[in-house]
Design a protein around this motif. Sequence first.
Motif, PDB file in Angstrom:
ATOM      1  N   GLU A 256      60.622 -14.261 -96.490  1.00  0.00           N
ATOM      2  CA  GLU A 256      60.479 -14.571 -95.065  1.00  0.00           C
ATOM      3  C   GLU A 256      59.305 -15.503 -94.795  1.00  0.00           C
ATOM      4  O   GLU A 256      59.291 -16.194 -93.764  1.00  0.00           O
ATOM      5  N   ASP A 257      58.326 -15.537 -95.688  1.00  0.00           N
ATOM      6  CA  ASP A 257      57.133 -16.358 -95.470  1.00  0.00           C
ATOM      7  C   ASP A 257      57.278 -17.775 -96.004  1.00  0.00           C
ATOM      8  O   ASP A 257      56.344 -18.567 -95.891  1.00  0.00           O
ATOM      9  N   GLN A 262      61.862 -22.513 -92.267  1.00  0.00           N
ATOM     10  CA  GLN A 262      61.574 -22.749 -90.853  1.00  0.00           C
ATOM     11  C   GLN A 262      61.761 -24.206 -90.430  1.00  0.00           C
ATOM     12  O   GLN A 262      61.734 -24.498 -89.237  1.00  0.00           O
ATOM     13  N   SER A 318      69.686 -16.018 -92.218  1.00  0.00           N
ATOM     14  CA  SER A 318      69.879 -14.604 -91.883  1.00  0.00           C
ATOM     15  C   SER A 318      70.633 -13.873 -92.984  1.00  0.00           C
ATOM     16  O   SER A 318      70.285 -12.740 -93.355  1.00  0.00           O
ATOM     17  N   ILE A 321      68.304 -13.445 -96.133  1.00  0.00           N
ATOM     18  CA  ILE A 321      67.275 -12.416 -95.919  1.00  0.00           C
ATOM     19  C   ILE A 321      67.903 -11.024 -95.929  1.00  0.00           C
ATOM     20  O   ILE A 321      67.344 -10.075 -96.501  1.00  0.00           O
ATOM     21  N   LYS A 325      67.070  -7.918 -98.478  1.00  0.00           N
ATOM     22  CA  LYS A 325      66.663  -6.594 -98.009  1.00  0.00           C
ATOM     23  C   LYS A 325      67.632  -5.503 -98.451  1.00  0.00           C
ATOM     24  O   LYS A 325      67.241  -4.356 -98.653  1.00  0.00           O
TER      25      LYS A 325
END
Length: 446
Positions: A256-257, A262, A318, A321, A325
Amino acid sequence: MEFQTEGNNGGVGEGNSGFFADCRERLCSAVDSLSCTVFGFAGKLAQIARDDPRRVVHSLKVGLALTLVSVIYYITPLFNSWGDSTVWAVITVVVVMEFTVGGTLSRGLNRALATLVAGFLAVGAHMVAQLCGEKGEPILLGVFVFLVGSAATFSRYIPEVKARYDYGVTIFLLTFSLVGVSSYRVEEIIELAHERFTTIAVGVAICLFTTVFIFPIWAGEDLHKLTTGNLDKLAEFLEGMGSECFGENSSWENLEDKAFLQVYKSVLNSKAREDSLCTFAKWEPMHGKFRFRHPWNQYQKLGTLCRQCASSMEALVSCVINLKKSQYPEANPELCLKIGATCAAMSLNSAKALRGLSLTIRTMTTPSPINNDMSTATKAASDFRAEFSEDVALLQVMHMAIVASLLSEIVIQIERITESTNNLARLARFKNPERSRSAVVISIED
């Protein structure tokens, strides 16, 4: 008694010293707070200037234009000929000066033309109203103001008028209403209309001079750079996906980082700026590599395709990720590795194709008819669809299949972007790099 007096005096002295110390601390705190605010504001201004130095240039140009137009006040013959109408020249500079040449041209020409047309109509309405006598004149003037105001306001709902002439319609309404209504009380109505138009024309001329001839900022160039930047951001996203998520040494830790996840977001939010730059670019004359009647609309079509691609990337993020998870056990590791390799091939080759398209637009050269990177990405997407569409084992790795399916859709959208770029190159008549190289070789041989 003496002892008590000394004690009282000592208490007063200690109280005063405590009071002054408290005041001193508050004053120091206030000074520190003020200095932090001042330095923080100065740092913010410096950061704004560093982000785009052209903002400083534009600010200086506005100051120069206001200085030039204020000279009218200091030259007695000019001020005597225009009188109080001179203020319209100053107002014109304030409201017309825009950041880009196209923006200034758009507002300046709209303001000048609208003032001229409205002045003529207002004077004509005044002359017609005078024929009705003293009692009928205000009634007919009111009818003219109602009809013209209603018609002009309704015209602003026409998309073409709204896009390019909305400001002009506003100035038309303002000028017609002021001149038309004041004509009932002002005797020299023609002189009033003339003074208003000439002062506005002087203000527009000063704005155009400072905008076009002093460090011009072209909306067309900004639109050109925005388009290439969007393609580079899409390529950066796919490069990150290929190396960080699907590569041989890929790591899904702290996914996510990752910055590359982004970069596509700014592409999604670029429509407003893109439409504004395209509207202003259509007003600009031929400059640099941009010829007369450059196909600016093609940039909007290309931008729409880029945003569609970015939307698919958002869905892909999405999905990736969620896959990370979920931590599902790999029921078929070999199949997962095979799909991962296909995803890596699609991502990296699509990124290379986007980089090539960005370079094509940036250098304004004709794209190569044979795009090996795009062909490889397309072949990988086709092979994926053909090989795994009827494989029952694919159900065991459904999440990876969704990721690969989304990537294959992105490849198709990049194909459309490629076609749109080719159309732009054809319509804008980009130079052919092969011909340029052959011309250089011929000149060397000669």
